[in-house]
Design an enzyme around this catalytic site. Structure first.
Site, PDB file in Angstrom:
ATOM      1  N   TYR A 144       0.871  -1.183   0.000  1.00  0.00           N
ATOM      2  CA  TYR A 144       0.000   0.000   0.000  1.00  0.00           C
ATOM      3  C   TYR A 144       0.900   1.222   0.000  1.00  0.00           C
ATOM      4  CZ  TYR A 144      -3.359   3.419   1.869  1.00  0.00           C
ATOM      5  OH  TYR A 144      -4.161   4.525   2.073  1.00  0.00           O
ATOM      6  N   ASP A 239       9.439   2.765  -1.016  1.00  0.00           N
ATOM      7  CA  ASP A 239       8.487   3.459  -0.147  1.00  0.00           C
ATOM      8  C   ASP A 239       8.903   3.145   1.288  1.00  0.00           C
ATOM      9  OD1 ASP A 239       6.413   4.133   1.513  1.00  0.00           O
ATOM     10  OD2 ASP A 239       4.830   3.405   0.188  1.00  0.00           O
ATOM     11  N   LYS A 267       5.494  10.099   8.286  1.00  0.00           N
ATOM     12  CA  LYS A 267       5.331   9.719   9.694  1.00  0.00           C
ATOM     13  C   LYS A 267       6.518  10.099  10.579  1.00  0.00           C
ATOM     14  CE  LYS A 267       2.661   5.660   8.141  1.00  0.00           C
ATOM     15  NZ  LYS A 267       1.315   5.459   8.592  1.00  0.00           N
TER      16      LYS A 267
HETATM   17  N1  HOZ Z   1      -4.086   1.668   7.021  1.00  0.00           N
HETATM   18  C1  HOZ Z   1      -3.306   2.734   7.554  1.00  0.00           C
HETATM   19  C2  HOZ Z   1      -1.941   2.276   7.977  1.00  0.00           C
HETATM   20  N2  HOZ Z   1      -1.369   1.306   7.139  1.00  0.00           N
HETATM   21  C3  HOZ Z   1      -4.059   3.301   8.711  1.00  0.00           C
HETATM   22  C4  HOZ Z   1      -3.804   4.705   8.953  1.00  0.00           C
HETATM   23  C5  HOZ Z   1      -4.681   5.292  10.041  1.00  0.00           C
HETATM   24  O1  HOZ Z   1      -5.792   4.833  10.258  1.00  0.00           O
HETATM   25  O2  HOZ Z   1      -4.249   6.229  10.661  1.00  0.00           O
END
Ligand code: HOZ
Length: 422
Positions: A144, A239, A267
């Site tokens: 992702y 990534d 992040k």
């Molecule tokens: N699916 C996101 C992390 N891989 C979640 C992000 C979130 O909910 O803050």
């Protein structure tokens, strides 16, 4: 456990916000139940509005490497706020942050700060197209890269959690620019280049996957991707939104000793505030406007508060890298040693996933063979014992330096109890 206030907040939120949440996995749809609404966090702990306390293994999905509210980052944010929250104009601290990033990740010779990991990957893929003059992107099933239209093809994370690997609303023409292949498959990559080599602009991947749960690259596979992209004039994009400053100070590219053409970060480099970055060689990044023809912009890019937080975080990591990364490795090994029968554990440093799968998990097909109903029961067993794991089988867990050995042992004991109960 009492979640009455969270239930009331979810009902109120659901009238205004789809699913009551601002990012789908937070809704707990795949595990059921009510997501605790968080009131505050400190170190390794989360505290919800009903007064429940949890040992946090989500860590805001990765950035809280030093736990919540590291004093250096909080002090930097407070100081930055005194000078203003957004200028839409350059500041010296952006240079300092870029210098810190480059010192840790030398492949980032030139970079651009943006506001999120999604923006970073979207921009990197565009730069690869602009630089090579080609249209196709290879990605891997279960990886992702944020909610970028052309990359929401067989994507992991929230889509995998909801069981819908592709998103509605992505025009076929966009999806057609993406070739999605099985992670860790040497043959699939060879074949894609044999069939489309002259049209492939880039390969983008999570060098350690976090978004189908933690999945580790097979030895030699990253080297093969490096060689085949070079041979065909395509760019290799790492990534590192999750792995950057997490699996090693210099990210996965340091850990595996591979130099990508472009890298993306998010992040952690904002100390938990919204930020992202992408970058690579001067030659490739010279394609970006205003010196090149690939356009990318943003009022909040290089936001002074996020940059100050990130600068404090990266300075701390550089000054304490030996103790930080050795502690994270020790805690990761302690948490994942000798998993109960019926669990397959994948871990790199302080990123981990316990899969409810029988055999090795090396790609999306093996990840999705996991027993997600049993995972949901395990998730609630842990939550009721004050342990907050990611509410999806297809997300990684994260450890911080503020987790104690006693918390790790409590977590192991709770998992063992789940298996004893049968
Ligand atoms: N699916 C996101 C992390 N891989 C979640 C992000 C979130 O909910 O803050």
């Amino acid at each position: 456990m009492n979640l009455e206030k969270s239930k009331a907040l979810l009902a109120r939120a659901s009238k205004l916000i789809p699913g009551g949440v601002n990012s789908p996995v937070r809704a707990f749809r795949s595990v059921g139940g009510t997501p605790p609404f968080i009131a505050k966090a400190n170190g390794s702990m989360l505290y919800d509005v009903d007064g429940n306390e949890y040992i946090d293994f989500v860590g805001s999905w990765g950035p809280m490497l030093l736990g919540h509210r590291p004093p250096e980052v909080i002090a930097a944010v407070i100081e930055a706020l005194e000078s203003g929250t957004s200028f839409g104009a350059p500041t010296e601290k952006e240079i300092l942050l870029a210098e810190e990033l480059q010192a840790a990740v030398p492949s980032m010779e030139m970079m651009r700060l943006v506001s999120s990991g999604t923006e970073a990957t979207m921009s990197a893929v565009r730069v690869a197209r602009g630089f090579t003059g080609r249209d196709l992107t290879i990605k891997f099933e279960g990886c992702y890269h944020g909610h970028v239209d052309s990359l929401l093809v067989k994507a992991g994370s929230g889509l995998a959690t909801l069981g819908t690997p592709d998103s509605a609303g992505v025009p076929k023409a966009f999806a057609d620019t993406t070739i999605s292949l099985p992670y860790n498959s040497f043959d699939a990559v060879e074949k894609a280049f044999a069939d489309h080599g002259s049209k492939i602009a880039s390969i983008i991947l999570e060098p350690v996957v976090g978004n189908m749960g933690c999945v580790v690259p097979t030895p030699g596979w990253l080297e093969m991707l490096r060689e085949i992209t070079t041979r065909h004039g395509a760019l290799l994009i790492f990534d590192e939104v999750m792995t950057g400053f997490r699996v090693a100070h210099g990210g996965a590219q340091q850990l595996f000793n591979i130099k990508p053409d472009l890298s993306t970060f998010g992040k952690i480099i904002g100390g938990g505030l919204p930020i992202g970055a992408y970058g690579g060689s001067v030659e490739v990044m010279s394609a970006v406007a205003p010196i090149g023809k690939v356009y990318q912009a943003g009022t909040l890019s290089g936001n002074p508060v996020a940059v100050s937080a990130g600068l404090a975080m990266l300075r701390y990591l550089r000054a304490h890298s030996t103790e930080v990364y050795s502690r994270l490795e020790m805690l990761g090994a302690r948490l994942t040693a000798n998993p109960p029968a019926g669990m397959t554990v994948n871990r790199v440093a302080s990123m981990f996933t316990f899969f409810f799968a029988d055999g090795p998990v090396t790609n999306w097909d093996t990840a999705k063979s996991s027993d997600t109903q049993r995972f949901a029961k395990y998730f609630h067993h842990m939550l009721e014992r004050g342990i907050y794991m990611a509410p999806s089988q297809f997300e990684a867990g994260f450890i911080s330096t503020t987790h104690s050995e006693a918390q790790i042992d409590k977590t192991r004991a709770a998992a063992a109890e789940f298996f004893e109960l049968g």
